[in-house]
Scaffold this active site. Structure first.
Site, short mmCIF file in Angstrom:
data_model
loop_
_atom_site.label_atom_id
_atom_site.label_comp_id
_atom_site.label_asym_id
_atom_site.label_seq_id
_atom_site.Cartn_x
_atom_site.Cartn_y
_atom_site.Cartn_z
N GLY A 269 0.84 -1.18 0.00
CA GLY A 269 0.00 0.00 0.00
C GLY A 269 0.88 1.23 0.00
N GLN B 275 3.10 9.89 1.44
CA GLN B 275 4.36 9.14 1.46
C GLN B 275 5.25 9.44 0.26
OE1 GLN B 275 2.30 5.23 2.41
NE2 GLN B 275 4.25 5.03 3.50
N CYS C 176 5.76 -0.06 7.53
CA CYS C 176 5.41 1.10 6.72
C CYS C 176 6.63 1.52 5.93
CB CYS C 176 4.95 2.24 7.65
SG CYS C 176 4.47 3.74 6.79
N LEU C 177 6.43 1.83 4.65
CA LEU C 177 7.55 2.22 3.81
C LEU C 177 8.23 3.49 4.32
CD1 LEU C 177 6.05 1.45 0.29
CD2 LEU C 177 7.70 0.09 1.58
N HIS D 44 -4.76 1.07 7.18
CA HIS D 44 -3.43 1.66 7.35
C HIS D 44 -3.26 2.84 6.39
CE1 HIS D 44 1.06 1.28 8.05
NE2 HIS D 44 1.03 1.97 6.91
N GLU D 45 -3.66 2.66 5.14
CA GLU D 45 -3.49 3.73 4.15
C GLU D 45 -4.44 4.90 4.41
OE1 GLU D 45 -0.82 3.70 2.55
OE2 GLU D 45 -0.42 1.59 2.94
N HIS E 99 -3.05 7.12 6.95
CA HIS E 99 -2.05 8.05 6.41
C HIS E 99 -2.71 9.34 5.92
CE1 HIS E 99 1.95 6.34 6.43
NE2 HIS E 99 1.52 5.19 5.94
#
Length: 161
Positions: free
Chosen positions: A46, A51, A90-91, A132-133, A136
Site C-alpha cells: 500500500g 508518502q 510502513c515504507l 493503514h493507508e 495516512h
C-alpha cells in the site's frame, strides 16, 4: 510512469490531514500510476500520497490477491466490525515493525480515478492494509497504534504497507 522518492518519518507531511481531490484528470492518473510503480519497487502492499510528498487524499493497496490494485480517492470508512491483531510495517519507517490491533472488517466508500463513487468491503489482511493507508490520509501513523514492537526474528513474511 516513474518511481517517486518515499518520504521518511519524521517528515511533517506524514502527520497532516490531506486535502480532498477535486480534479480528476491526467495529472491524477499519472500520480496513481507513479504510486503503483513506487509501491511495487519498494515491495509495499500500500502507499498513500503523503508518502511521496503530496497532500492529497489518494491511496492505493495491492495485497496480491483476487482484488487486484485498489485505488482510493477521498476514501471514507463507512463501517467496521470485529478485531484482528497482527504485524504492520510502513515504507516511511524502514525496518520498523509492530503489532497493531484493527477492525477485521471494513466497508469504505471512495472515488476511482475517473471520479466514480464505489463502495468496497474487505476483511483480514486487505482490511488492515486499507485502514493503514486511510490512516495516512488523516495524518495517523501506525506507530501511534503499535502495542508491541517486533524483533527481526519475528518478522518472517511481514510486508510493509
Amino acid at each position: 510512469m516513474s518511481i517517486r522518492k518515499i518520504v521518511m518519518h519524521p517528515a511533517e507531511i506524514l502527520e497532516q490531514i490531506c486535502r480532498p481531490v477535486e480534479k480528476f484528470d491526467s495529472s491524477l492518473a499519472k500520480i496513481l500510476d507513479d504510486m503503483y510503480d513506487t509501491m511495487i519497487e519498494n515491495d509495499g502492499v500500500g502507499l498513500a500520497a503523503p508518502q511521496i510528498g503530496l497532500n492529497l487524499r489518494v491511496a492505493i493497496v495491492d495485497v496480491d490477491d483476487e482484488s487486484g490494485t485498489i485505488e482510493m480517492i477521498n476514501p471514507r470508512i463507512m463501517k467496521t466490525a470485529g478485531e484482528q491483531t497482527g504485524p504492520e510495517g510502513c515504507l516511511s519507517f524502514p525496518d520498523l515493525f509492530g503489532e497493531v490491533t484493527r477492525p477485521d472488517f471494513v466497508m469504505i466508500e471512495a472515488l476511482d480515478r475517473k471520479g466514480r463513487r464505489y463502495s468496497l468491503e474487505a476483511e483480514g489482511f486487505l482490511a488492515r492494509a486499507i485502514q493503514h493507508e486511510i490512516d495516512h490520509l488523516d495524518g495517523i501513523l501506525f506507530t501511534t497504534k503499535v502495542t508491541r514492537y517486533l524483533k527481526e526474528d519475528e518478522l518472517k513474511g511481514v510486508e510493509s504497507e
